[in-house]
Design a protein around this motif. Sequence first.
Motif, PDB file in Angstrom:
ATOM      1  N   ILE A   1       0.837  -1.204   0.000  1.00  0.00           N
ATOM      2  CA  ILE A   1       0.000   0.000   0.000  1.00  0.00           C
ATOM      3  C   ILE A   1       0.871   1.252   0.000  1.00  0.00           C
ATOM      4  CG2 ILE A   1      -1.646   1.350   1.383  1.00  0.00           C
ATOM      5  CD1 ILE A   1      -2.796  -1.401   2.323  1.00  0.00           C
ATOM      6  N   VAL A   2       1.888   1.280   0.847  1.00  0.00           N
ATOM      7  CA  VAL A   2       2.779   2.445   0.942  1.00  0.00           C
ATOM      8  C   VAL A   2       3.501   2.681  -0.383  1.00  0.00           C
ATOM      9  CG1 VAL A   2       4.896   3.306   2.034  1.00  0.00           C
ATOM     10  CG2 VAL A   2       3.067   2.365   3.439  1.00  0.00           C
ATOM     11  N   VAL A   3       4.051   1.622  -0.982  1.00  0.00           N
ATOM     12  CA  VAL A   3       4.774   1.762  -2.248  1.00  0.00           C
ATOM     13  C   VAL A   3       3.827   2.214  -3.367  1.00  0.00           C
ATOM     14  CG1 VAL A   3       5.998   0.476  -4.046  1.00  0.00           C
ATOM     15  CG2 VAL A   3       6.599   0.142  -1.658  1.00  0.00           C
ATOM     16  N   ALA A   4       2.633   1.652  -3.418  1.00  0.00           N
ATOM     17  CA  ALA A   4       1.675   2.032  -4.455  1.00  0.00           C
ATOM     18  C   ALA A   4       1.257   3.496  -4.317  1.00  0.00           C
ATOM     19  CB  ALA A   4       0.454   1.118  -4.399  1.00  0.00           C
ATOM     20  N   VAL A   5       0.976   3.933  -3.100  1.00  0.00           N
ATOM     21  CA  VAL A   5       0.567   5.317  -2.876  1.00  0.00           C
ATOM     22  C   VAL A   5       1.727   6.269  -3.174  1.00  0.00           C
ATOM     23  CG1 VAL A   5      -0.137   6.969  -1.086  1.00  0.00           C
ATOM     24  CG2 VAL A   5      -1.266   4.762  -1.248  1.00  0.00           C
ATOM     25  N   ALA A   6       2.918   5.941  -2.698  1.00  0.00           N
ATOM     26  CA  ALA A   6       4.083   6.801  -2.931  1.00  0.00           C
ATOM     27  C   ALA A   6       4.400   6.897  -4.417  1.00  0.00           C
ATOM     28  CB  ALA A   6       5.286   6.274  -2.169  1.00  0.00           C
ATOM     29  N   SER A   7       4.360   5.785  -5.139  1.00  0.00           N
ATOM     30  CA  SER A   7       4.667   5.814  -6.572  1.00  0.00           C
ATOM     31  C   SER A   7       3.596   6.574  -7.347  1.00  0.00           C
ATOM     32  CB  SER A   7       4.841   4.408  -7.122  1.00  0.00           C
ATOM     33  OG  SER A   7       3.644   3.682  -7.029  1.00  0.00           O
ATOM     34  N   PHE A   8       2.351   6.526  -6.868  1.00  0.00           N
ATOM     35  CA  PHE A   8       1.277   7.298  -7.507  1.00  0.00           C
ATOM     36  C   PHE A   8       1.564   8.794  -7.400  1.00  0.00           C
ATOM     37  CE2 PHE A   8      -2.748   9.638  -7.044  1.00  0.00           C
ATOM     38  CZ  PHE A   8      -3.319   9.357  -8.288  1.00  0.00           C
TER      39      PHE A   8
END
Length: 82
Positions: A69-76
């Motif tokens: 979740i953290v990686v997906a949100v940060a990359s977004f």
Amino acid sequence: MEVMLWSLIVGAIIGVIAGAITSKGKSMGIIADIIAGLVGSAVGQALFGTWGPTMAGMALIPSILGAVIVVAVASFFIAKSA
């Protein structure tokens, strides 16, 4: 001191796994992996609890889910600003 070292190592492993799942692993460095793993562990355990196997005080499955979740949100947000 030893517990902190293990937390960093396990955080890095969790971050690498999350990066591989989200296919963002190639763009992240080791520091970003550690941060994603540690922050993801906190997020995952807050959202999903502390079930499953644990290592260095982190429940692995919720931690990996939180790191994804953290990686997906940060990359977004990074992709939006670039």
